[in-house]
Write a protein that holds these residues in place. Sequence first.
Motif, PDB file in Angstrom:
ATOM      1  N   VAL A 106      32.045  -4.235  20.337  1.00 57.42           N
ATOM      2  CA  VAL A 106      31.927  -2.740  20.082  1.00 57.42           C
ATOM      3  C   VAL A 106      30.632  -2.543  19.156  1.00 57.42           C
ATOM      4  O   VAL A 106      30.418  -3.295  18.235  1.00 57.42           O
ATOM      5  CB  VAL A 106      33.179  -2.050  19.675  1.00 57.42           C
ATOM      6  N   GLU A 107      30.048  -1.443  19.187  1.00 62.38           N
ATOM      7  CA  GLU A 107      28.951  -1.317  18.072  1.00 62.38           C
ATOM      8  C   GLU A 107      29.563  -0.385  17.022  1.00 62.38           C
ATOM      9  O   GLU A 107      29.731   0.801  16.821  1.00 62.38           O
ATOM     10  CB  GLU A 107      28.095  -0.192  18.876  1.00 62.38           C
ATOM     11  N   LEU A 108      29.558  -1.243  16.073  1.00 59.84           N
ATOM     12  CA  LEU A 108      30.195  -0.618  14.759  1.00 59.84           C
ATOM     13  C   LEU A 108      28.940  -0.164  13.870  1.00 59.84           C
ATOM     14  O   LEU A 108      27.704  -0.432  14.011  1.00 59.84           O
ATOM     15  CB  LEU A 108      30.890  -1.868  13.799  1.00 59.84           C
ATOM     16  N   PRO A 109      29.291   0.721  12.883  1.00 57.35           N
ATOM     17  CA  PRO A 109      28.253   1.341  12.178  1.00 57.35           C
ATOM     18  C   PRO A 109      27.427   0.506  11.272  1.00 57.35           C
ATOM     19  O   PRO A 109      27.773  -0.657  10.939  1.00 57.35           O
ATOM     20  CB  PRO A 109      28.719   2.215  10.964  1.00 57.35           C
ATOM     21  N   LYS A 110      26.028   0.366  11.378  1.00 53.78           N
ATOM     22  CA  LYS A 110      24.918  -0.406  10.507  1.00 53.78           C
ATOM     23  C   LYS A 110      25.498  -0.323   9.208  1.00 53.78           C
ATOM     24  O   LYS A 110      25.585   0.614   8.465  1.00 53.78           O
ATOM     25  CB  LYS A 110      23.612  -0.163  10.719  1.00 53.78           C
ATOM     26  N   TYR A 111      25.397  -1.848   8.324  1.00 57.62           N
ATOM     27  CA  TYR A 111      25.575  -1.692   6.817  1.00 57.62           C
ATOM     28  C   TYR A 111      24.626  -1.153   6.147  1.00 57.62           C
ATOM     29  O   TYR A 111      23.306  -1.537   6.453  1.00 57.62           O
ATOM     30  CB  TYR A 111      25.901  -3.176   6.659  1.00 57.62           C
ATOM     31  N   GLN A 112      24.590  -0.084   5.185  1.00 56.09           N
ATOM     32  CA  GLN A 112      23.443   0.461   4.168  1.00 56.09           C
ATOM     33  C   GLN A 112      23.970   0.329   3.126  1.00 56.09           C
ATOM     34  O   GLN A 112      23.425   1.707   2.196  1.00 56.09           O
ATOM     35  CB  GLN A 112      23.294   1.793   5.137  1.00 56.09           C
ATOM     36  N   VAL A 113      24.499  -0.312   2.334  1.00 56.22           N
ATOM     37  CA  VAL A 113      24.736  -0.207   0.885  1.00 56.22           C
ATOM     38  C   VAL A 113      23.792  -1.171   0.129  1.00 56.22           C
ATOM     39  O   VAL A 113      23.660  -2.244   0.185  1.00 56.22           O
ATOM     40  CB  VAL A 113      26.257  -0.892   0.411  1.00 56.22           C
ATOM     41  N   ALA A 114      22.938  -0.296  -0.722  1.00 58.86           N
ATOM     42  CA  ALA A 114      21.959  -0.977  -1.361  1.00 58.86           C
ATOM     43  C   ALA A 114      22.167  -1.922  -2.383  1.00 58.86           C
ATOM     44  O   ALA A 114      23.155  -1.319  -3.270  1.00 58.86           O
ATOM     45  CB  ALA A 114      20.787   0.101  -1.649  1.00 58.86           C
ATOM     46  N   GLU A 115      21.309  -2.697  -2.868  1.00 66.00           N
ATOM     47  CA  GLU A 115      21.679  -3.533  -4.149  1.00 66.00           C
ATOM     48  C   GLU A 115      21.201  -2.822  -5.338  1.00 66.00           C
ATOM     49  O   GLU A 115      20.139  -2.229  -5.139  1.00 66.00           O
ATOM     50  CB  GLU A 115      21.101  -4.986  -3.689  1.00 66.00           C
ATOM     51  N   ALA A 116      21.992  -2.944  -6.303  1.00 68.81           N
ATOM     52  CA  ALA A 116      21.436  -2.415  -7.552  1.00 68.81           C
ATOM     53  C   ALA A 116      21.536  -3.428  -8.798  1.00 68.81           C
ATOM     54  O   ALA A 116      22.794  -4.313  -8.768  1.00 68.81           O
ATOM     55  CB  ALA A 116      22.238  -1.023  -7.765  1.00 68.81           C
ATOM     56  N   ASP A 117      21.107  -3.339 -10.044  1.00 69.53           N
ATOM     57  CA  ASP A 117      21.359  -3.995 -11.030  1.00 69.53           C
ATOM     58  C   ASP A 117      22.572  -3.544 -11.946  1.00 69.53           C
ATOM     59  O   ASP A 117      22.578  -2.411 -12.216  1.00 69.53           O
ATOM     60  CB  ASP A 117      20.130  -3.916 -11.821  1.00 69.53           C
ATOM     61  N   PRO A 118      23.550  -4.480 -11.954  1.00 67.63           N
ATOM     62  CA  PRO A 118      24.874  -3.923 -12.950  1.00 67.63           C
ATOM     63  C   PRO A 118      24.547  -4.024 -14.370  1.00 67.63           C
ATOM     64  O   PRO A 118      25.449  -3.718 -15.123  1.00 67.63           O
ATOM     65  CB  PRO A 118      25.509  -5.047 -12.427  1.00 67.63           C
ATOM     66  N   SER A 119      23.433  -4.481 -14.952  1.00 65.39           N
ATOM     67  CA  SER A 119      22.986  -4.783 -16.178  1.00 65.39           C
ATOM     68  C   SER A 119      23.183  -3.549 -17.202  1.00 65.39           C
ATOM     69  O   SER A 119      23.568  -3.559 -18.365  1.00 65.39           O
ATOM     70  CB  SER A 119      21.974  -5.741 -16.402  1.00 65.39           C
ATOM     71  N   PHE A 120      22.686  -2.586 -16.609  1.00 66.28           N
ATOM     72  CA  PHE A 120      22.403  -1.168 -17.426  1.00 66.28           C
ATOM     73  C   PHE A 120      23.390  -0.019 -16.706  1.00 66.28           C
ATOM     74  O   PHE A 120      23.223   0.024 -15.570  1.00 66.28           O
ATOM     75  CB  PHE A 120      21.127  -0.787 -17.519  1.00 66.28           C
ATOM     76  N   ALA A 121      24.020   0.835 -17.602  1.00 59.74           N
ATOM     77  CA  ALA A 121      24.692   2.067 -17.281  1.00 59.74           C
ATOM     78  C   ALA A 121      23.670   2.950 -16.457  1.00 59.74           C
ATOM     79  O   ALA A 121      24.194   3.479 -15.068  1.00 59.74           O
ATOM     80  CB  ALA A 121      25.287   2.583 -18.337  1.00 59.74           C
ATOM     81  N   GLU A 122      22.504   3.232 -16.764  1.00 56.17           N
ATOM     82  CA  GLU A 122      21.574   4.178 -16.356  1.00 56.17           C
ATOM     83  C   GLU A 122      21.502   3.465 -14.690  1.00 56.17           C
ATOM     84  O   GLU A 122      21.245   4.557 -13.842  1.00 56.17           O
ATOM     85  CB  GLU A 122      20.314   4.103 -16.858  1.00 56.17           C
ATOM     86  N   SER A 123      21.282   2.238 -14.480  1.00 55.77           N
ATOM     87  CA  SER A 123      20.931   1.678 -13.228  1.00 55.77           C
ATOM     88  C   SER A 123      22.178   1.972 -12.194  1.00 55.77           C
ATOM     89  O   SER A 123      21.978   2.232 -10.985  1.00 55.77           O
ATOM     90  CB  SER A 123      20.608   0.232 -13.158  1.00 55.77           C
ATOM     91  N   ILE A 124      23.387   2.061 -12.795  1.00 56.17           N
ATOM     92  CA  ILE A 124      24.647   1.992 -11.925  1.00 56.17           C
ATOM     93  C   ILE A 124      24.741   3.479 -11.773  1.00 56.17           C
ATOM     94  O   ILE A 124      25.193   3.806 -10.441  1.00 56.17           O
ATOM     95  CB  ILE A 124      25.878   1.646 -12.924  1.00 56.17           C
TER      96      ILE A 124
END
Length: 362
Positions: free
Chosen positions: A110-128
């Motif tokens: 079956v055709e499941l939704p495309k994965y779309q979670v972007a990678e982010a830097d966990p080092s800084f609160a602002e980047s989160i």
Amino acid sequence: MINFIGSNLRLIRLFHGLSLADLGERVSVSKQFLSRIENGAESVTDSLECALVAELNVLPDFFYHVDPNPIADEQCHFRRQLTTKVVLRQEARARGEILKRLVGVLDEHVELPKYQVAEADPSFAESIERATEKFRSTFGLGLGPLSNVTRIAENAGAAVMKVRGLACEIDAISFATKRPIIALNDTDRSACRERFGIAHELGHFSLHIGILTGDRLTEAQANHFASALLMPRTTFVRECPLAIRGSRLNWPGLSELKLRWGVSKAAILFRGKQLGAFSDEQVRAGYIGLHRHGEAIQESEDRLMISEEPEVIVDGLKVMRDHFGIPTAAIAREMRVQPGLLDSLLPLPLIARTENILAFRR
């Protein structure tokens, strides 16, 4: 010719929550002998293989199949207490592994939704913070309360499912594989706790690619992602004064915020302090009040909130049955297990809903 794979025996033994001694007693061999089989130091007789197949609810091929996409430790994330026993984590991982194999079969048909979670830097609160804002923007979620976090995670390409057999200390386990998996504990959890748990796992997917998690730092980073995703700073901070009366907490206002945003009062206190809306004294008084009124785990408003139900896996199984003529028993065969094993993994009735049927490959 592929030999009997001992790690497959260990996987399915842990799936059933059996120790070496438990399984050895059931198939009439010693735990030491089973340990040597799992380590590849002993061969398996035909009679023992038949006993293992019957006892562990798998097909003989299960023990000879090489997983083409084995899960590395850094791909496995737990939403759990840091003190959870190792064996309980191992059993949860085994259940998540079998769920991953089920989703793998679905992905083939079956055709499941495309994965779309972007990678982010966990080092800084602002980047989160910015990562959660980007996530909301990607899916057009605006900056208000999220109506259904489970559906949002599924639309982002994660396969979410409530599973049986997770220890009470473990809210969820996720795998950051090609098709990310979030396995939720199917025992009674408040809707708020489930929503936060899913957002927490999305945080791991975004922040911790290739990073071993489970320590206080990575758990805190995933919690920050979940808080910021569920309670965006630009809008939520403007509503925090509703929970304050004078210099003290306004409990009816705090309850109103909980019901509006779909998060726990404890999470509101934490996020409000993080955004500078609540003082240390107010937050401390809030936590004390929650414990004093028996709301440390279950809060009084939880009974008013409806638990979200995952849809992608259930609807995918229905598509396979109704449009391809592939019943659940045939899916179990593709997984090299017996149908009864799926019954022990997934809440029943398994295919009960008909809405939101997934598009299928022709």
